[in-house]
Design a protein around this motif. Structure first.
Motif: not given
Length: 143
Positions: A94-102, A106-110
């Motif tokens: 699911g999408f929640q795990y994708v957010l955790y995995q990357f 995502i921190l670098f992107f923001v």
């Protein structure tokens, strides 16, 4: 202290905090690559190689951040494209795990996007009429 000087100090602080967040992200991904390269077998060798090349790009963009922050911005958008196109394999739960995995990507992107926005705002303030106080604030060694 004028309003322009206060805003320049805040923008400079945001710019530096974004670099610190990018550094944390690069450090975490470095640990991941080191751990993954020592553990995985030949079936996941492609992923480790892609992540190593990606890590080199992140390190280079972080090194160039204070001179050319648009490099970090470009690398962060390329990272997002690699994630969304599935080049870096996703967790299928699911999408929640994708957010955790990357999460570090995502921190670098923001951080790269916010840092570039603060850099652009600082440059805009320098070019504005009466921006001399901002320029002198940027050169102040106490900041």
């Amino acid at each position: 202290m004028t309003k322009t000087t206060k805003s320049a100090i805040i923008l400079k602080a945001v710019f530096n905090i974004c670099f610190a967040l990018m550094f944390v992200s690069v450090a975490a991904l470095t640990l991941w690559v080191v751990a993954a390269s020592s553990v995985v077998g030949p079936s996941h060798n492609r992923l480790v190689l892609l992540r190593t090349v990606h890590l080199i790009a992140l390190i280079a963009s972080a090194c160039l951040y204070f001179r050319w922050p648009w490099v970090a911005l470009t690398v962060s958008w390329l990272t997002l494209i690699l994630i969304l196109t599935g080049v870096f394999s996703w967790d299928t739960r699911g999408f929640q795990y994708v957010l955790y995995q990357f999460s570090f990507d995502i921190l670098f992107f923001v951080a790269a996007n916010v840092g570039f926005a603060s850099f652009s705002a600082l440059n805009r303030a320098k070019r504005a009429p009466g921006g001399d106080s901002v320029i002198s604030t940027m050169r102040d060694p106490r900041l």
